[in-house]
Scaffold this active site. Structure first.
Site, PDB file in Angstrom:
ATOM      1  CG  ASP A   1     -14.554  26.514 -34.673  1.00 37.41           C
ATOM      2  OD1 ASP A   1     -14.707  27.322 -35.382  1.00 37.41           O
ATOM      3  OD2 ASP A   1     -14.424  26.302 -33.250  1.00 37.41           O
TER       4      ASP A   1
ATOM      5  CB  CYS B   1     -28.712  -0.211 -36.224  1.00 41.17           C
ATOM      6  SG  CYS B   1     -28.139   1.479 -36.606  1.00 41.17           S
TER       7      CYS B   1
ATOM      8  CB  CYS C   1     -28.234   2.497 -33.606  1.00 45.16           C
ATOM      9  SG  CYS C   1     -26.529   2.649 -33.554  1.00 45.16           S
TER      10      CYS C   1
ATOM     11  CG  HIS D   1     -25.577  25.074 -32.688  1.00 44.20           C
ATOM     12  ND1 HIS D   1     -25.174  26.073 -33.314  1.00 44.20           N
ATOM     13  CD2 HIS D   1     -26.806  24.811 -32.244  1.00 44.20           C
ATOM     14  CE1 HIS D   1     -26.140  27.112 -33.391  1.00 44.20           C
ATOM     15  NE2 HIS D   1     -27.169  25.608 -32.392  1.00 44.20           N
TER      16      HIS D   1
ATOM     17  CB  CYS E   1     -25.453   5.041 -35.326  1.00 45.80           C
ATOM     18  SG  CYS E   1     -26.292   3.753 -36.656  1.00 45.80           S
TER      19      CYS E   1
HETATM   20  C1  BV8 Z   1     -34.826  23.426 -33.404  1.00 44.07           C
HETATM   21  C2  BV8 Z   1     -24.631  23.243 -36.915  1.00 44.07           C
HETATM   22  C3  BV8 Z   1     -36.064  22.743 -31.897  1.00 44.07           C
HETATM   23  C4  BV8 Z   1     -24.461  22.193 -38.668  1.00 44.07           C
HETATM   24  C5  BV8 Z   1     -25.954  24.988 -37.089  1.00 44.07           C
HETATM   25  C6  BV8 Z   1     -38.453  25.343 -39.458  1.00 44.07           C
HETATM   26  C7  BV8 Z   1     -38.071  24.219 -38.353  1.00 44.07           C
HETATM   27  C8  BV8 Z   1     -37.566  23.519 -37.036  1.00 44.07           C
HETATM   28  C9  BV8 Z   1     -36.705  24.594 -37.206  1.00 44.07           C
HETATM   29  C10 BV8 Z   1     -36.955  25.966 -37.430  1.00 44.07           C
HETATM   30  C11 BV8 Z   1     -38.079  26.330 -38.740  1.00 44.07           C
HETATM   31  N1  BV8 Z   1     -37.572  27.524 -38.670  1.00 44.07           N
HETATM   32  C12 BV8 Z   1     -36.636  28.114 -38.135  1.00 44.07           C
HETATM   33  C13 BV8 Z   1     -36.427  27.070 -36.990  1.00 44.07           C
HETATM   34  C14 BV8 Z   1     -35.938  27.524 -36.740  1.00 44.07           C
HETATM   35  C15 BV8 Z   1     -34.192  27.265 -36.024  1.00 44.07           C
HETATM   36  C16 BV8 Z   1     -33.548  28.281 -36.413  1.00 44.07           C
HETATM   37  O1  BV8 Z   1     -33.348  29.060 -36.043  1.00 44.07           O
HETATM   38  N2  BV8 Z   1     -33.470  28.781 -38.607  1.00 44.07           N
HETATM   39  C17 BV8 Z   1     -32.636  30.274 -38.233  1.00 44.07           C
HETATM   40  C18 BV8 Z   1     -32.059  29.694 -40.155  1.00 44.07           C
HETATM   41  C19 BV8 Z   1     -34.163  30.654 -39.270  1.00 44.07           C
HETATM   42  N3  BV8 Z   1     -33.340  26.657 -35.194  1.00 44.07           N
HETATM   43  C20 BV8 Z   1     -33.741  25.159 -35.329  1.00 44.07           C
HETATM   44  O2  BV8 Z   1     -34.154  24.084 -36.345  1.00 44.07           O
HETATM   45  C21 BV8 Z   1     -32.435  24.645 -34.514  1.00 44.07           C
HETATM   46  N4  BV8 Z   1     -33.078  23.470 -33.526  1.00 44.07           N
HETATM   47  O3  BV8 Z   1     -35.577  25.237 -33.784  1.00 44.07           O
HETATM   48  O4  BV8 Z   1     -35.329  22.534 -32.962  1.00 44.07           O
HETATM   49  C22 BV8 Z   1     -37.711  21.688 -33.325  1.00 44.07           C
HETATM   50  C23 BV8 Z   1     -37.097  20.704 -33.507  1.00 44.07           C
HETATM   51  C24 BV8 Z   1     -38.046  20.166 -34.432  1.00 44.07           C
HETATM   52  C25 BV8 Z   1     -38.718  21.172 -34.663  1.00 44.07           C
HETATM   53  C26 BV8 Z   1     -39.425  23.023 -34.773  1.00 44.07           C
HETATM   54  C27 BV8 Z   1     -37.994  23.176 -33.936  1.00 44.07           C
HETATM   55  C28 BV8 Z   1     -31.390  24.237 -34.706  1.00 44.07           C
HETATM   56  C29 BV8 Z   1     -29.985  25.487 -35.326  1.00 44.07           C
HETATM   57  C30 BV8 Z   1     -29.152  24.443 -35.350  1.00 44.07           C
HETATM   58  C31 BV8 Z   1     -28.672  24.544 -36.701  1.00 44.07           C
HETATM   59  N5  BV8 Z   1     -26.904  24.372 -37.101  1.00 44.07           N
HETATM   60  N6  BV8 Z   1     -25.065  24.882 -36.897  1.00 44.07           N
HETATM   61  C32 BV8 Z   1     -23.260  22.969 -39.389  1.00 44.07           C
HETATM   62  O5  BV8 Z   1     -22.543  24.071 -38.649  1.00 44.07           O
HETATM   63  O6  BV8 Z   1     -23.175  22.526 -40.766  1.00 44.07           O
HETATM   64  S1  BV8 Z   1     -25.994  26.533 -37.420  1.00 44.07           S
HETATM   65  C33 BV8 Z   1     -25.364  27.365 -38.091  1.00 44.07           C
HETATM   66  O7  BV8 Z   1     -25.303  28.533 -37.557  1.00 44.07           O
HETATM   67  C34 BV8 Z   1     -24.010  27.614 -36.759  1.00 44.07           C
HETATM   68  O8  BV8 Z   1     -23.940  26.869 -35.976  1.00 44.07           O
HETATM   69  C35 BV8 Z   1     -23.259  28.501 -37.085  1.00 44.07           C
HETATM   70  O9  BV8 Z   1     -22.881  29.387 -36.103  1.00 44.07           O
HETATM   71  C36 BV8 Z   1     -25.022  28.846 -36.911  1.00 44.07           C
HETATM   72  C37 BV8 Z   1     -25.856  30.922 -36.298  1.00 44.07           C
HETATM   73  O10 BV8 Z   1     -24.686  31.175 -37.485  1.00 44.07           O
HETATM   74  P1  BV8 Z   1     -23.429  32.680 -36.740  1.00 44.07           P
HETATM   75  O11 BV8 Z   1     -22.409  31.525 -36.143  1.00 44.07           O
HETATM   76  O12 BV8 Z   1     -24.574  33.939 -36.350  1.00 44.07           O
HETATM   77  O13 BV8 Z   1     -22.610  32.280 -38.481  1.00 44.07           O
HETATM   78  P2  BV8 Z   1     -22.650  34.225 -39.538  1.00 44.07           P
HETATM   79  O14 BV8 Z   1     -22.344  33.633 -40.650  1.00 44.07           O
HETATM   80  O15 BV8 Z   1     -24.814  33.458 -39.162  1.00 44.07           O
HETATM   81  O16 BV8 Z   1     -22.656  34.965 -38.844  1.00 44.07           O
HETATM   82  C38 BV8 Z   1     -21.375  35.714 -38.246  1.00 44.07           C
HETATM   83  C39 BV8 Z   1     -21.219  37.148 -38.043  1.00 44.07           C
HETATM   84  O17 BV8 Z   1     -19.781  37.137 -37.174  1.00 44.07           O
HETATM   85  C40 BV8 Z   1     -21.410  37.962 -38.634  1.00 44.07           C
HETATM   86  O18 BV8 Z   1     -23.002  38.563 -37.732  1.00 44.07           O
HETATM   87  C41 BV8 Z   1     -20.464  38.541 -38.988  1.00 44.07           C
HETATM   88  O19 BV8 Z   1     -20.115  40.338 -39.351  1.00 44.07           O
HETATM   89  C42 BV8 Z   1     -19.274  38.627 -37.754  1.00 44.07           C
HETATM   90  N7  BV8 Z   1     -17.851  38.680 -38.166  1.00 44.07           N
HETATM   91  C43 BV8 Z   1     -17.528  38.441 -39.719  1.00 44.07           C
HETATM   92  N8  BV8 Z   1     -15.172  38.399 -39.095  1.00 44.07           N
HETATM   93  C44 BV8 Z   1     -15.839  38.608 -38.258  1.00 44.07           C
HETATM   94  C45 BV8 Z   1     -16.706  38.957 -37.407  1.00 44.07           C
HETATM   95  N9  BV8 Z   1     -17.782  39.418 -36.062  1.00 44.07           N
HETATM   96  C46 BV8 Z   1     -16.134  39.485 -35.240  1.00 44.07           C
HETATM   97  N10 BV8 Z   1     -14.508  39.288 -35.378  1.00 44.07           N
HETATM   98  C47 BV8 Z   1     -14.653  38.829 -36.563  1.00 44.07           C
HETATM   99  N11 BV8 Z   1     -13.255  39.008 -37.428  1.00 44.07           N
HETATM  100 ZN    ZN Z   2     -26.192   1.988 -35.593  1.00 41.23          ZN
END
Ligand code: BV8
Ligand code: ZN
Length: 252
Positions: free
Chosen positions: A107, A153, A133, A122, A130
């Site tokens: 954000d 592309c 490409c 992230h 794209c």
């Molecule tokens: C990867 C961007 C290598 C987009 C996001 C199967 C196949 C492939 C990969 C995997 C698989 N199984 C698991 C994986 C790994 C996977 C993963 O970790 N999955 C998890 C769910 C188990 N990871 C990936 O895929 C990563 N890449 O592994 O590549 C690879 C490549 C190919 C093949 C194999 C491996 C890429 C992960 C990136 C995903 N993109 N976001 C978008 O935003 O739409 S993730 C998304 O979750 C956001 O980025 C977010 O930031 C992130 C984590 O969530 P949080 O930020 O922690 O938010 P959440 O709501 O969970 O928690 C909020 C917290 O705040 C709570 O604790 C709450 O209590 C607290 N809170 C609330 N209010 C307050 C507060 N704290 C303080 N003050 C407050 N007021």
């Molecule tokens: Zn393109």
């Protein structure tokens, strides 16, 4: 003294003695700016399943649906304002030799609050490219309801965020890893610590001797790693923490 007061004091003492700090943030730090988190009750993933929308397969299957969801989130993020937590972190930066924000958020509120050293693991919702490409597209002239076709592309234009199953930008992740290895204190703020390899940054700091402070009203996957837990909202805690560090810097 309350638990929050006590943990605040402990965290301030750790920061006061530190020269190099990493701040690892997640969606929770933007919650008080009105941006929904992912896994809190009523959060984004309750309405949508991540594999339906935040993966390359979903985009290839239904580019317009994924594009429209992100465009709607982009509007919410553009209208949001940095909160007192973001601003306190920006004001903490000059109090340390090294102060690196490693965020999972897309954000840009840290940058809008004035933080200068921000690593976006992230990507960001405010850039597009794209899917085929890689050509970059400026957000202004893009439609809201369908993924534009790349005139170069013929591929489809997508948000420049990292989806599940996609690799993190390697130079950004490497910079985050080396900052984590060097830091004296790591603050983990507003993250459930469920997503890897991002959450590995906290493990890396811990394994290299850093003290870990978690700021989160709820227990998380990372709470077991924390030397100090401050069970309160970030926008309430961080201005307090800033004041205490300022006072201790004046005494030094
Ligand atoms: C990867 C961007 C290598 C987009 C996001 C199967 C196949 C492939 C990969 C995997 C698989 N199984 C698991 C994986 C790994 C996977 C993963 O970790 N999955 C998890 C769910 C188990 N990871 C990936 O895929 C990563 N890449 O592994 O590549 C690879 C490549 C190919 C093949 C194999 C491996 C890429 C992960 C990136 C995903 N993109 N976001 C978008 O935003 O739409 S993730 C998304 O979750 C956001 O980025 C977010 O930031 C992130 C984590 O969530 P949080 O930020 O922690 O938010 P959440 O709501 O969970 O928690 C909020 C917290 O705040 C709570 O604790 C709450 O209590 C607290 N809170 C609330 N209010 C307050 C507060 N704290 C303080 N003050 C407050 N007021
Ligand atoms: Zn393109």
């Amino acid at each position: 003294m309350s638990e929050v007061e006590q943990s605040l004091e402990q965290a301030a003492q750790l920061l006061c003695a530190a020269r190099r700090v990493v701040v690892f943030t997640g969606a929770g730090i933007s919650a008080e700016s009105g941006i929904p988190t992912f896994r809190d009750p009523g959060g984004l993933w309750e309405q949508f399943r991540p594999e339906e929308l935040a993966t390359p397969e979903a985009f290839e299957r239904n580019p317009d649906r994924v594009w429209a969801w992100y465009w709607q989130r982009r509007a919410v993020m553009a209208a949001a304002e940095p909160n007192a937590g973001h601003r306190a972190l920006a004001q903490m930066e000059p109090l340390f030799e090294e102060f690196t924000i490693v965020t999972q958020n897309i954000d840009r509120l840290h940058q809008r609050a004035g933080s200068r050293r921000v690593l976006e693991l992230h990507g960001t919702i405010f850039e597009q490219h794209c899917h085929r490409c890689g050509r970059l597209y400026d957000g202004e002239e893009l439609p809201a309801d369908r993924a534009p076709v790349c005139p170069v592309c013929g591929g489809r234009v997508r948000p420049s965020v990292v989806w599940f199953g996609e690799l993190l930008p390697s130079s950004v992740f490497q910079a985050a890893q080396s900052a984590a290895e060097r830091c004296h204190v790591l603050l983990s703020i507003g993250t459930s610590g469920e997503v890897y390899p991002a959450a590995g940054i906290v493990w890396q700091a811990k394994l290299h001797g850093a003290a870990v402070v978690e700021i989160n009203p709820r227990w998380t996957e990372l709470s077991g790693l924390a030397d100090v837990r401050i069970p309160a909202p970030a926008a309430q805690v961080l201005p307090e923490l800033l004041e205490r560090v300022r006072r201790c810097r004046q005494r030094q």
